[in-house]
Scaffold this motif. Structure first.
Motif, PDB file in Angstrom:
ATOM      1  N   ILE A  11       0.864  -1.181   0.000  1.00 60.87           N
ATOM      2  CA  ILE A  11       0.000   0.000   0.000  1.00 60.87           C
ATOM      3  C   ILE A  11       0.901   1.232   0.000  1.00 60.87           C
ATOM      4  N   ALA A  14       0.606   6.397   3.843  1.00 62.73           N
ATOM      5  CA  ALA A  14       0.134   6.108   5.201  1.00 62.73           C
ATOM      6  C   ALA A  14      -0.785   7.208   5.713  1.00 62.73           C
ATOM      7  N   GLY A  18      -4.699   4.779   3.293  1.00 63.55           N
ATOM      8  CA  GLY A  18      -3.729   3.695   3.364  1.00 63.55           C
ATOM      9  C   GLY A  18      -3.788   2.929   4.664  1.00 63.55           C
ATOM     10  N   LEU A  19      -3.860   3.651   5.781  1.00 62.71           N
ATOM     11  CA  LEU A  19      -3.894   2.973   7.075  1.00 62.71           C
ATOM     12  C   LEU A  19      -5.206   2.225   7.277  1.00 62.71           C
ATOM     13  N   SER A  22      -5.059  -0.982   5.230  1.00 61.78           N
ATOM     14  CA  SER A  22      -4.165  -1.951   5.854  1.00 61.78           C
ATOM     15  C   SER A  22      -4.793  -2.590   7.085  1.00 61.78           C
ATOM     16  N   SER A  32      -0.171  -6.729   5.042  1.00 59.78           N
ATOM     17  CA  SER A  32       0.203  -5.760   4.007  1.00 59.78           C
ATOM     18  C   SER A  32       1.378  -4.940   4.504  1.00 59.78           C
ATOM     19  N   VAL A  34       2.803  -0.974   4.287  1.00 60.57           N
ATOM     20  CA  VAL A  34       2.441   0.398   3.935  1.00 60.57           C
ATOM     21  C   VAL A  34       3.724   1.220   3.761  1.00 60.57           C
ATOM     22  N   GLU A  36       5.453   4.847   3.267  1.00 61.41           N
ATOM     23  CA  GLU A  36       5.221   6.264   3.528  1.00 61.41           C
ATOM     24  C   GLU A  36       6.508   7.037   3.253  1.00 61.41           C
ATOM     25  N   THR A 124       4.401  -2.784  10.035  1.00 58.24           N
ATOM     26  CA  THR A 124       3.490  -2.654   8.889  1.00 58.24           C
ATOM     27  C   THR A 124       3.809  -1.396   8.081  1.00 58.24           C
ATOM     28  N   ILE A 125       4.171  -0.305   8.767  1.00 56.03           N
ATOM     29  CA  ILE A 125       4.463   0.961   8.083  1.00 56.03           C
ATOM     30  C   ILE A 125       5.973   1.101   7.904  1.00 56.03           C
ATOM     31  N   CYS A 161      -2.652   4.719  -2.289  1.00 55.29           N
ATOM     32  CA  CYS A 161      -3.350   5.584  -1.337  1.00 55.29           C
ATOM     33  C   CYS A 161      -2.504   6.836  -1.137  1.00 55.29           C
TER      34      CYS A 161
END
Length: 421
Positions: A11, A14, A18-19, A22, A32, A34, A36, A124-125, A161
């Motif tokens: 993705i 963020a 996006g968040l 996710s 997933s 993400v 940023e 995740t991010i 996103c």
């Protein structure tokens, strides 16, 4: 040396879209990553009005209760004409629609992003991850995402996103978002003690502008003003102090107990930006999805803020996309395909399922977002009309119509998230 990562779903962005996407996937048992580009969560815009449809989505994500505790519920929309010097409309937010009780709050963007990010799995991010290129590889149309730091990521699904300047939307064939001709100035003021405002969305209309003031909580007040700037005003858009003075000149006749929050706003807490949108024919004919790539939120449907639905629709997008996409990653389906067709067959079959899932998402979301986007665009020009006949219609007839329209467009339920086996 180039670094190569492999992820099922990537993705880009963020932000809210996006968040939310996710977390919705996580709730359905699908991981997933993400990406940023900045080094922290971005909170541009300070706050956003969250209507009933947004709260349905936030509850589906499991963060609604957290945000309700942090924000006051608005009870009424009150519209005042600064030209006529009188209140022209009021509408209670305490009614019930087709999808339950109306719920409206002005939510601080930072708190919404943090509420969602805090329940995502660690890692995740990935911050400081700017996408510079997208490539395609193999029979299963695997996407290779190239980052500015030299990292490459192979992914089965790519979800854009990444806002109005979306790299993913550009890859899908969308043009740069169009300029509405209008700008918005946003600001917020946090006081030491209780601000004393009633829980109301206070709308003000003047000659060629619309303004709004509303409380987020007991100490924070959010305000905005939209208008069509002159060429000289555009040149000052990056000067918060000048923009603050412009707002104060325009809302000179605003009640002093409301205007004081604008007067006391620190220039660093003021942001000016152009309002952009995507033409309806692009939304009708464009590739919202293509194979294993799609767009969500502002990357899909940048829109004017006159219905306050940009962030709300982004939340809807994320929930609905995750529900469809989880079907393609169902463990039951994957095991059946591997046993019957082998690993290569699994890859081909899963690509077909991903493609079908994203097309279902695009079909479902296209008309909802066209409706909201076009309505917002048209409303913006009517609400800020300078012509005498238009201004008369706006001040005498439109307030009640607008208030009802705000409630009608937000009376929507994106549904729940139920994990499949």
């Amino acid at each position: 040396m180039e670094s190569l990562l492999v992820e099922d779903i990537v993705i880009v962005g963020a932000g809210i879209a996006g968040l939310a996407t996710s977390l919705a996937l996580h709730r359905l048992g699908v991981q997933s990553l993400v990406l940023e580009y900045s080094d922290t969560l971005r909170v541009t815009g300070f706050a956003l009005t969250t209507w009933t449809n947004a709260w349905k989505a936030l509850d589906a994500l499991g963060v609604g209760a957290i945000l309700r505790h942090q924000h006051v519920q608005l009870k009424e929309n009150v519209t005042t004409s600064l030209i006529m010097g009188q209140q022209t409309s009021s509408l209670s937010f305490e009614g019930t629609g087709k999808h339950g009780d109306c719920e409206v709050r002005c939510v601080r963007r930072q708190l919404m992003l943090e509420a969602i990010a805090n329940v995502l799995p660690s890692g995740t991010i990935r911050f400081l991850s700017k996408v510079v290129a997208i490539e395609e590889s193999g029979f299963s149309k695997i996407k290779i995402v190239r980052l500015a730091d030299g990292t490459s990521i192979k992914t089965k699904v790519l979800i854009g996103c990444d806002g109005i300047n979306s790299v993913v939307a550009k890859w899908l064939g969308f043009k740069e978002a169009s300029f509405t001709g209008r700008y918005v100035i946003r600001g917020y003021k946090k006081v030491m003690d209780n601000h004393g405002l009633e829980p109301k969305f206070m709308h003000y209309f003047g000659k060629g502008f619309r303004s709004g003031v509303m409380p987020c909580d007991d100490k924070t007040v959010y305000w905005f003003l939209t208008w069509t700037p002159t060429s000289e005003e555009k040149e000052l858009a990056n000067n918060p102090s000048k923009m603050k003075q412009l707002v104060l000149r325009k809302v000179e006749k605003m009640p002093s107990n409301i205007k004081t929050f604008i007067e006391k706003t620190d220039p660093k807490d003021i942001l000016t930006s152009p309002l952009r949108y995507r033409h309806q024919w692009e939304l009708m004919l464009g590739n919202i999805s293509k194979g294993n790539v799609c767009v969500v939120g502002d990357a899909f449907h940048p829109m004017a803020p006159d219905l306050g639905q940009g962030g709300c629709c982004a939340l809807e997008d994320g929930i609905i996309l995750a529900r469809y996409l989880a079907e393609a990653f169902s463990r039951k389906t994957c095991k059946h395909v591997v046993k019957k067709m082998g690993e290569e067959g699994k890859a081909k079959e899963q690509y077909k399922k991903i493609d079908a899932s994203l097309r279902k998402y695009a079909k479902e979301r296209r008309w909802r977002n066209i409706d909201i986007s076009v309505t917002s665009y048209v409303l913006g020009f009517v609400l800020q009309g300078d012509l005498k006949m238009v201004a008369h219609f706006r001040d005498k007839v439109l307030p009640d119509f607008l208030a009802e329209l705000l409630l009608k467009k937000s009376d929507f339920d994106c549904g729940k998230l139920n994990a499949s086996s």
